[in-house]
Design a protein around this motif. Structure first.
Motif, PDB file in Angstrom:
ATOM      1  N   THR A  62       0.824  -1.207   0.000  1.00 47.56           N
ATOM      2  CA  THR A  62       0.000   0.000   0.000  1.00 47.56           C
ATOM      3  C   THR A  62       0.858   1.256   0.000  1.00 47.56           C
ATOM      4  OG1 THR A  62      -1.779  -1.125   1.214  1.00 47.56           O
ATOM      5  CG2 THR A  62      -1.781   1.283   1.262  1.00 47.56           C
ATOM      6  N   ASP A  63       1.918   1.244   0.812  1.00 47.62           N
ATOM      7  CA  ASP A  63       2.778   2.419   0.899  1.00 47.62           C
ATOM      8  C   ASP A  63       3.602   2.593  -0.367  1.00 47.62           C
ATOM      9  OD1 ASP A  63       3.416   4.419   3.147  1.00 47.62           O
ATOM     10  OD2 ASP A  63       5.404   3.955   2.366  1.00 47.62           O
ATOM     11  N   ILE A  64       4.013   1.494  -0.978  1.00 43.41           N
ATOM     12  CA  ILE A  64       4.778   1.583  -2.229  1.00 43.41           C
ATOM     13  C   ILE A  64       3.920   2.194  -3.331  1.00 43.41           C
ATOM     14  CG2 ILE A  64       5.873   0.239  -4.073  1.00 43.41           C
ATOM     15  CD1 ILE A  64       6.833  -1.705  -1.923  1.00 43.41           C
ATOM     16  N   LYS A  65       2.628   1.814  -3.378  1.00 41.63           N
ATOM     17  CA  LYS A  65       1.716   2.387  -4.378  1.00 41.63           C
ATOM     18  C   LYS A  65       1.540   3.887  -4.172  1.00 41.63           C
ATOM     19  CE  LYS A  65      -1.008  -1.831  -5.062  1.00 41.63           C
ATOM     20  NZ  LYS A  65      -2.351  -2.469  -4.885  1.00 41.63           N
ATOM     21  N   ARG A  66       1.700   4.330  -2.921  1.00 40.95           N
ATOM     22  CA  ARG A  66       1.531   5.745  -2.592  1.00 40.95           C
ATOM     23  C   ARG A  66       2.675   6.591  -3.145  1.00 40.95           C
ATOM     24  NH1 ARG A  66       3.000   8.831   1.934  1.00 40.95           N
ATOM     25  NH2 ARG A  66       4.011   6.987   2.807  1.00 40.95           N
ATOM     26  N   LYS A  67       3.905   6.087  -3.061  1.00 44.74           N
ATOM     27  CA  LYS A  67       5.079   6.818  -3.544  1.00 44.74           C
ATOM     28  C   LYS A  67       6.044   5.860  -4.251  1.00 44.74           C
ATOM     29  CE  LYS A  67       4.961  10.256   0.203  1.00 44.74           C
ATOM     30  NZ  LYS A  67       5.742  10.839   1.336  1.00 44.74           N
ATOM     31  N   PRO A  68       5.634   5.299  -5.389  1.00 42.15           N
ATOM     32  CA  PRO A  68       6.464   4.270  -6.050  1.00 42.15           C
ATOM     33  C   PRO A  68       7.839   4.747  -6.483  1.00 42.15           C
ATOM     34  CG  PRO A  68       4.724   5.054  -7.511  1.00 42.15           C
ATOM     35  CD  PRO A  68       4.426   5.606  -6.152  1.00 42.15           C
ATOM     36  N   MET A  69       7.927   5.958  -7.035  1.00 42.12           N
ATOM     37  CA  MET A  69       9.213   6.439  -7.546  1.00 42.12           C
ATOM     38  C   MET A  69      10.213   6.682  -6.415  1.00 42.12           C
ATOM     39  SD  MET A  69       8.763   6.131 -10.640  1.00 42.12           S
ATOM     40  CE  MET A  69      10.403   6.676 -11.067  1.00 42.12           C
ATOM     41  N   GLN A  70       9.732   7.222  -5.295  1.00 43.91           N
ATOM     42  CA  GLN A  70      10.622   7.445  -4.159  1.00 43.91           C
ATOM     43  C   GLN A  70      11.101   6.131  -3.580  1.00 43.91           C
ATOM     44  OE1 GLN A  70       9.703  10.518  -1.251  1.00 43.91           O
ATOM     45  NE2 GLN A  70       8.068  11.280  -2.584  1.00 43.91           N
ATOM     46  N   TRP A  71      10.215   5.152  -3.504  1.00 39.11           N
ATOM     47  CA  TRP A  71      10.600   3.828  -3.004  1.00 39.11           C
ATOM     48  C   TRP A  71      11.682   3.213  -3.887  1.00 39.11           C
ATOM     49  CZ3 TRP A  71       9.943   0.523   1.010  1.00 39.11           C
ATOM     50  CH2 TRP A  71       8.987   0.853   1.977  1.00 39.11           C
ATOM     51  N   ILE A  72      11.466   3.257  -5.190  1.00 41.24           N
ATOM     52  CA  ILE A  72      12.416   2.640  -6.117  1.00 41.24           C
ATOM     53  C   ILE A  72      13.759   3.376  -6.080  1.00 41.24           C
ATOM     54  CG2 ILE A  72      12.920   2.189  -8.555  1.00 41.24           C
ATOM     55  CD1 ILE A  72       9.908   1.716  -8.942  1.00 41.24           C
ATOM     56  N   LEU A  73      13.709   4.715  -6.093  1.00 38.07           N
ATOM     57  CA  LEU A  73      14.934   5.512  -6.110  1.00 38.07           C
ATOM     58  C   LEU A  73      15.791   5.264  -4.883  1.00 38.07           C
ATOM     59  CD1 LEU A  73      16.815   7.748  -7.132  1.00 38.07           C
ATOM     60  CD2 LEU A  73      15.286   9.423  -6.038  1.00 38.07           C
ATOM     61  N   TRP A  74      15.231   5.459  -3.693  1.00 35.19           N
ATOM     62  CA  TRP A  74      16.035   5.388  -2.475  1.00 35.19           C
ATOM     63  C   TRP A  74      16.359   3.952  -2.071  1.00 35.19           C
ATOM     64  CZ3 TRP A  74      18.454   9.498  -2.316  1.00 35.19           C
ATOM     65  CH2 TRP A  74      17.857  10.730  -2.595  1.00 35.19           C
ATOM     66  N   SER A  75      15.547   2.998  -2.503  1.00 33.29           N
ATOM     67  CA  SER A  75      15.879   1.590  -2.271  1.00 33.29           C
ATOM     68  C   SER A  75      17.065   1.181  -3.133  1.00 33.29           C
ATOM     69  CB  SER A  75      14.677   0.698  -2.589  1.00 33.29           C
ATOM     70  OG  SER A  75      13.594   0.965  -1.722  1.00 33.29           O
ATOM     71  N   THR A  76      17.088   1.682  -4.363  1.00 28.92           N
ATOM     72  CA  THR A  76      18.201   1.392  -5.269  1.00 28.92           C
ATOM     73  C   THR A  76      19.490   2.027  -4.766  1.00 28.92           C
ATOM     74  OG1 THR A  76      16.680   1.255  -7.156  1.00 28.92           O
ATOM     75  CG2 THR A  76      19.023   1.592  -7.641  1.00 28.92           C
ATOM     76  N   VAL A  77      19.390   3.248  -4.212  1.00 26.04           N
ATOM     77  CA  VAL A  77      20.558   3.911  -3.655  1.00 26.04           C
ATOM     78  C   VAL A  77      21.032   3.200  -2.391  1.00 26.04           C
ATOM     79  CG1 VAL A  77      21.413   6.023  -2.534  1.00 26.04           C
ATOM     80  CG2 VAL A  77      20.022   6.177  -4.602  1.00 26.04           C
ATOM     81  N   GLY A  78      20.096   2.984  -1.444  1.00 27.80           N
ATOM     82  CA  GLY A  78      20.443   2.426  -0.138  1.00 27.80           C
ATOM     83  C   GLY A  78      20.842   0.970  -0.153  1.00 27.80           C
ATOM     84  N   PHE A  79      20.305   0.193  -1.087  1.00 25.68           N
ATOM     85  CA  PHE A  79      20.644  -1.227  -1.174  1.00 25.68           C
ATOM     86  C   PHE A  79      21.460  -1.534  -2.430  1.00 25.68           C
ATOM     87  CE2 PHE A  79      17.067  -3.200   1.632  1.00 25.68           C
ATOM     88  CZ  PHE A  79      17.654  -2.641   2.747  1.00 25.68           C
ATOM     89  N   GLY A  80      20.974  -1.092  -3.593  1.00 22.13           N
ATOM     90  CA  GLY A  80      21.628  -1.425  -4.846  1.00 22.13           C
ATOM     91  C   GLY A  80      23.003  -0.807  -5.015  1.00 22.13           C
ATOM     92  N   LEU A  81      23.071   0.513  -5.008  1.00 26.65           N
ATOM     93  CA  LEU A  81      24.347   1.210  -5.187  1.00 26.65           C
ATOM     94  C   LEU A  81      25.311   0.874  -4.059  1.00 26.65           C
ATOM     95  CD1 LEU A  81      25.954   3.248  -6.871  1.00 26.65           C
ATOM     96  CD2 LEU A  81      24.942   5.075  -5.480  1.00 26.65           C
ATOM     97  N   PHE A  82      24.797   0.866  -2.835  1.00 27.73           N
ATOM     98  CA  PHE A  82      25.627   0.543  -1.673  1.00 27.73           C
ATOM     99  C   PHE A  82      26.313  -0.806  -1.808  1.00 27.73           C
ATOM    100  CE2 PHE A  82      24.538  -2.388   1.914  1.00 27.73           C
ATOM    101  CZ  PHE A  82      25.758  -2.331   2.572  1.00 27.73           C
ATOM    102  N   TYR A  83      25.540  -1.858  -2.030  1.00 23.82           N
ATOM    103  CA  TYR A  83      26.140  -3.194  -1.953  1.00 23.82           C
ATOM    104  C   TYR A  83      26.897  -3.586  -3.213  1.00 23.82           C
ATOM    105  CZ  TYR A  83      26.904  -7.790  -0.035  1.00 23.82           C
ATOM    106  OH  TYR A  83      27.509  -8.919   0.468  1.00 23.82           O
ATOM    107  N   THR A  84      26.500  -3.031  -4.351  1.00 25.51           N
ATOM    108  CA  THR A  84      27.262  -3.303  -5.570  1.00 25.51           C
ATOM    109  C   THR A  84      28.679  -2.747  -5.445  1.00 25.51           C
ATOM    110  OG1 THR A  84      25.242  -3.200  -6.908  1.00 25.51           O
ATOM    111  CG2 THR A  84      27.331  -2.997  -8.071  1.00 25.51           C
TER     112      THR A  84
END
Length: 301
Positions: A62-84
């Motif tokens: 439900t919360d992801i549907k509310r702000k999908p772009m922010q979820w994708i952006l900061w999740s990619t930064v905090g998990f994707g960019l970080f761990y790669t």
């Protein structure tokens, strides 16, 4: 504060397995792209199982549907960019260097404070710098044995990871607005970083084919110890003190414990050499910086 501090230190212990197992996978020929992607591919189902009871995953969707772009952006930064970036650094340097240089994230977290409408806690920045001095001292013997270019490149890669992790974590705390639990937030971030991990998986397959059985098994260990247990502990610790920049700096400084735990586990599991006298001096600086951080936080409460 005591509870948050304990959770932060416990989290640093389980985070240490990231450096140990990534180093082990590299030594056995595993590619860093697979090391990065498999952690989150295996973490996702574990987190989902934890939320099945009571359908606790529904508020996340439900919360992801509310702000999908922010979820994708900061999740990619905090998990994707970080761990790669962190996985890539393990190719160029031993686990001792990766774990040590990663502690730049302590100062990075403090420097990011103005982005969240809070003042930089100067005293915490000073004592966090003491931790970094200790970490530098620990590396002096190794630096004398290595070429500078082999130290600079991995450090620059780690620097990106060091800023990406606290930035993504704090931004997602804002996006969630205290509506989700720690596990729900981590599950959502893992889910929203999946497009990135799918791309990494494709790139890994095109380069080296499928991962070996040994890399898969060790990646499960990284997913469980670091991706789930350590992340939950650390995120919970930061959530408990997120309204206080001084205490938040202290909790982020507990990550320096990863250096000590990595040294111990490296000796026990990878037959790494024991640190010499200079390195032990550095360890004392690290512990001293953590203690001073805690004392300042207690006095300013």
């Amino acid at each position: 504060m005591k509870k948050a501090l304990a959770l932060g230190i416990m989290g640093s212990f389980f985070f240490a397995f990231t450096f140990i197992l990534n180093r082990s996978m590299n030594l056995s020929g595993g590619h860093w792209l697979w090391s990065a992607a498999l952690r989150y591919l295996f973490s996702f189902p574990i987190l989902f199982v934890l939320l099945i009871r009571g359908h606790e995953y529904r508020p996340v969707f439900t919360d992801i549907k509310r702000k999908p772009m922010q979820w994708i952006l900061w999740s990619t930064v905090g998990f994707g960019l970080f761990y790669t970036m962190l996985s890539a650094a393990s190719v160029y340097a031993e686990s001792w260097f990766t774990a040590s240089a990663w502690q730049v994230t302590i100062v990075a977290g403090v420097l990011l404070t103005p982005l969240f409408r809070m003042k930089i806690p100067v005293k915490n920045l000073l004592f966090s710098s003491i931790i970094l001095i200790g970490i530098f001292i620990m590396q002096v013997p190794k630096m004398q044995q290595s070429r500078w270019e082999k130290l600079v490149l991995p450090f620059l890669i780690i620097l990106i990871a060091a800023f990406a992790y606290p930035l993504g974590n704090r931004k997602m705390m804002e996006v969630c607005e205290n509506k989700l639990s720690v596990i729900q937030r981590i599950f959502g971030m893992t889910l929203c970083s999946m497009p990135f991990w799918i791309l990494v998986t494709v790139a890994a397959y095109l380069r080296v084919g499928f991962p070996s059985e040994g890399q898969i098994i060790q990646s499960v260990g990284v997913a469980l110890f670091s991706g789930v247990i350590a992340t939950v502990l650390f995120f919970r610790a930061t959530e408990l003190v997120k309204g206080d920049p001084n205490q938040l700096a202290v909790i982020e400084a507990t990550q320096s414990g990863e250096v000590i735990f990595t040294l111990i586990l490296g000796v026990l599991l990878l037959n790494d050499s024991m640190p010499d006298a200079i390195s032990f001096v550095g360890i004392l600086f690290v512990i001293g910086g953590m203690v001073l951080n805690s004392l300042v936080s207690v006095r300013e409460r």
